[in-house]
Design a protein around this motif. Structure first.
Motif, PDB file in Angstrom:
ATOM      1  N   PRO A 227       0.778  -1.104   0.048  1.00  0.00           N
ATOM      2  CA  PRO A 227       0.184  -0.053   0.177  1.00  0.00           C
ATOM      3  C   PRO A 227       0.810   1.405   0.185  1.00  0.00           C
ATOM      4  O   PRO A 227       1.964   1.260   0.578  1.00  0.00           O
ATOM      5  N   CYS A 228       0.399   2.284  -0.694  1.00  0.00           N
ATOM      6  CA  CYS A 228       1.277   3.519  -0.810  1.00  0.00           C
ATOM      7  C   CYS A 228       2.419   3.196  -1.231  1.00  0.00           C
ATOM      8  O   CYS A 228       3.261   4.210  -0.692  1.00  0.00           O
ATOM      9  N   GLY A 229       2.810   2.769  -2.419  1.00  0.00           N
ATOM     10  CA  GLY A 229       4.268   2.420  -2.911  1.00  0.00           C
ATOM     11  C   GLY A 229       5.236   1.697  -1.847  1.00  0.00           C
ATOM     12  O   GLY A 229       6.519   1.834  -2.127  1.00  0.00           O
ATOM     13  N   GLY A 230       4.684   1.161  -0.758  1.00  0.00           N
ATOM     14  CA  GLY A 230       5.580   0.410   0.239  1.00  0.00           C
ATOM     15  C   GLY A 230       6.109   1.682   1.167  1.00  0.00           C
ATOM     16  O   GLY A 230       6.760   1.160   2.187  1.00  0.00           O
ATOM     17  N   THR A 231       5.632   2.710   1.526  1.00  0.00           N
ATOM     18  CA  THR A 231       6.064   3.959   2.308  1.00  0.00           C
ATOM     19  C   THR A 231       5.645   3.658   3.809  1.00  0.00           C
ATOM     20  O   THR A 231       6.439   3.639   4.543  1.00  0.00           O
ATOM     21  N   HIS A 232       4.504   2.765   3.789  1.00  0.00           N
ATOM     22  CA  HIS A 232       4.104   2.293   5.383  1.00  0.00           C
ATOM     23  C   HIS A 232       5.020   1.288   5.699  1.00  0.00           C
ATOM     24  O   HIS A 232       5.554   1.181   7.010  1.00  0.00           O
ATOM     25  N   ALA A 233       5.282   0.067   4.974  1.00  0.00           N
ATOM     26  CA  ALA A 233       6.223  -0.825   5.270  1.00  0.00           C
ATOM     27  C   ALA A 233       7.440  -0.292   5.585  1.00  0.00           C
ATOM     28  O   ALA A 233       8.135  -0.924   6.548  1.00  0.00           O
ATOM     29  N   ARG A 296      -0.002  15.253  -5.090  1.00  0.00           N
ATOM     30  CA  ARG A 296       1.358  15.554  -4.648  1.00  0.00           C
ATOM     31  C   ARG A 296       1.333  15.245  -2.993  1.00  0.00           C
ATOM     32  O   ARG A 296       2.387  14.789  -2.470  1.00  0.00           O
ATOM     33  N   LEU A 297       0.219  15.634  -2.427  1.00  0.00           N
ATOM     34  CA  LEU A 297       0.028  15.611  -0.912  1.00  0.00           C
ATOM     35  C   LEU A 297       0.167  14.029  -0.599  1.00  0.00           C
ATOM     36  O   LEU A 297       0.749  13.734   0.495  1.00  0.00           O
ATOM     37  N   GLU A 298      -0.349  13.019  -1.468  1.00  0.00           N
ATOM     38  CA  GLU A 298      -0.438  11.657  -1.097  1.00  0.00           C
ATOM     39  C   GLU A 298       0.893  11.099  -1.188  1.00  0.00           C
ATOM     40  O   GLU A 298       1.269  10.324  -0.302  1.00  0.00           O
ATOM     41  N   THR A 299       1.623  11.508  -2.301  1.00  0.00           N
ATOM     42  CA  THR A 299       2.736  10.717  -2.758  1.00  0.00           C
ATOM     43  C   THR A 299       3.981  11.435  -2.089  1.00  0.00           C
ATOM     44  O   THR A 299       4.791  10.744  -1.272  1.00  0.00           O
ATOM     45  N   THR A 300       4.037  12.615  -2.095  1.00  0.00           N
ATOM     46  CA  THR A 300       5.093  13.355  -1.452  1.00  0.00           C
ATOM     47  C   THR A 300       5.059  13.346   0.125  1.00  0.00           C
ATOM     48  O   THR A 300       5.966  13.049   0.639  1.00  0.00           O
ATOM     49  N   TYR A 342      -8.231  12.948   4.048  1.00  0.00           N
ATOM     50  CA  TYR A 342      -7.538  13.136   5.326  1.00  0.00           C
ATOM     51  C   TYR A 342      -6.519  12.018   5.434  1.00  0.00           C
ATOM     52  O   TYR A 342      -5.432  12.441   6.309  1.00  0.00           O
ATOM     53  N   SER A 343      -6.528  10.958   5.056  1.00  0.00           N
ATOM     54  CA  SER A 343      -5.514   9.969   5.071  1.00  0.00           C
ATOM     55  C   SER A 343      -4.321  10.552   4.617  1.00  0.00           C
ATOM     56  O   SER A 343      -3.198  10.635   5.148  1.00  0.00           O
ATOM     57  N   ALA A 344      -4.267  11.181   3.503  1.00  0.00           N
ATOM     58  CA  ALA A 344      -3.164  11.773   2.623  1.00  0.00           C
ATOM     59  C   ALA A 344      -2.584  12.880   3.480  1.00  0.00           C
ATOM     60  O   ALA A 344      -1.277  13.171   3.593  1.00  0.00           O
TER      61      ALA A 344
END
Length: 404
Positions: A227-233, A296-300, A342-344
């Motif tokens: 999820p989210c490109g692996g950033t949480h992991a 941008r908010l989500e990915t950055t 709000y998640s982002a």
């Protein structure tokens, strides 16, 4: 054909494609056109603030976001828990038009869609599991991990229809329910915080688990498929590594592999950063940029959040890091009147809060639990005994047999 050449050709074939594995299944957007390229050039020419000025800008962005109060009658547990991730124990929401502390409110036995926020279980208790998109937990033990980030104590009580449970009850349930072939991110994050890096326990089947088993499983996760490109992991892995170091351990075995994985993705984030300071819309897959604020908010925001947990102190003032922080803070301030996911927003704010707390000498940043002291030699030896849990994808369910 060697691997690097194959990857280069693959990247060229898909250059310009803009897609995401975002937390809320955001739909792919069109590639940036010439107007967005112009906007990127203007943004990249913005003068970079000094570290002192940047810290003030970050504080302003955090304050702007604090004014976006969620409402108890309208917003879901999933959204409100994300607010706790960003603002910790001080997070406030609106109830009946009045401002209340979110943690105190949700601990009082509240419901959503007629269902309680928390449940008693055979092994203790848990936050209510997922029911529909963005309703309760989107990921197993996600709420418990957020409570860990807020450093909510083990004896904190929450009410259920069957009586109170504590955070310790939720930790016990997470230990018993752990299993192979599942997303381990949030479980690792929560359990390493509350149990420490040397913890050993038994699941409901009686199988022995070591904390290093979870690290092993997370190491073997393919980041771009997460999820989210692996950033949480990566964030959870960095939190676990930091906790391991805080306990006085020298990195070795799976913990060293975790650190090496983190270093790799730090450099990939840097290599794929855009001129304006934003990170790739495709996370770690390829370099790409988008003109849309929400994207941008989500990915950055997600990428910066990972970096703030993973980077050492001596790299926080590097120009590429400050450019990303500046872009994100300015984006939030400049678009404060816009509707947001709000998640982002809250993952982005979590990244900015960690940056602020690390840069401000009057604050303390939580970069992994510090409750665990340097182990003696006997403990160190036991920690090196690993029970390997192979990570293999679960077999897909077979289609039903048609009735004759």
């Amino acid at each position: 054909m060697n691997v690097s050449l194959r990857l280069s050709l693959f990247a060229l074939l898909f250059a310009g494609l803009c897609f995401t594995t975002g937390c809320n299944q955001s739909s792919p957007s069109e590639s940036a056109d010439s107007s967005s390229e112009t906007e990127t050039e203007v943004a990249s020419s913005r003068e970079l603030e000094s570290p002192e000025e940047l810290l003030k800008k970050v504080e302003q962005a955090i304050e702007v976001s604090q004014q976006k109060y969620l409402e108890s009658e309208k917003h879901s547990p999933w959204e409100i828990f994300h607010g706790i991730l960003a603002f910790r124990k001080d997070y406030k929401i609106k109830k009946d038009g009045q401002t209340v502390n979110a943690l105190e409110w949700l601990s009082s036995g509240v419901t959503y869609d007629g269902e309680p926020w928390f449940q008693k279980t055979e092994f203790g208790g848990r936050p209510h599991p997922y029911t529909k998109e963005n309703a309760f937990e989107g990921h197993k033990n996600q709420s418990l991990a957020i409570m860990a980030m807020a450093d909510i104590p083990l004896d904190h009580e929450v009410q259920t229809p069957d009586g109170p449970i504590t955070v310790a009850d939720m930790v016990e349930n997470a230990k018993k329910e752990i299993q192979e072939n599942e997303e381990v991110t949030w479980s690792l994050w929560a359990l390493v915080h509350y149990l420490g890096p040397d913890a050993v326990w038994y699941d409901k089947k009686g199988e022995e688990w070591h904390m290093s088993d979870l690290v092993y499983m997370q190491n073997n996760t393919i980041t771009n498929d997460s999820p989210c490109g692996g950033t949480h992991a990566l964030f959870a892995l960095a939190y676990a590594r930091n906790t391991y170091r805080n306990a006085g351990h020298r990195l070795s075995s799976y913990w060293l592999e975790a650190d090496q994985k983190l270093q790799r993705y730090i450099e990939e984030a840097k290599a794929m950063q855009n001129l304006d300071g934003s990170f790739s819309y495709d996370y770690f897959f390829q370099k790409s940029a988008c003109e849309n604020f929400q994207e941008r908010l989500e990915t950055t925001g997600h990428t910066l959040e990972f970096l703030m947990m993973a980077l050492p102190d001596d790299r926080l003032n590097e120009e590429w890091v400050r450019k990303a922080v500046s872009l994100l803070a300015n984006d939030i301030i400049d678009n404060k009147g816009e509707k947001v996911n709000y998640s982002a927003l809250y993952h982005a704010i979590d990244g900015l809060v960690i940056y602020r707390n690390r840069m401000d000498p009057n604050r303390t940043a939580q970069l992994g639990s510090k409750s665990y002291k340097t182990p003696d030699e006997s403990t160190e030896a036991k920690a090196n005994v690993k029970v390997l849990k192979p990570v293999t994808p679960a077999a897909p369910a077979l289609p039903p047999v048609p009735k004759q």
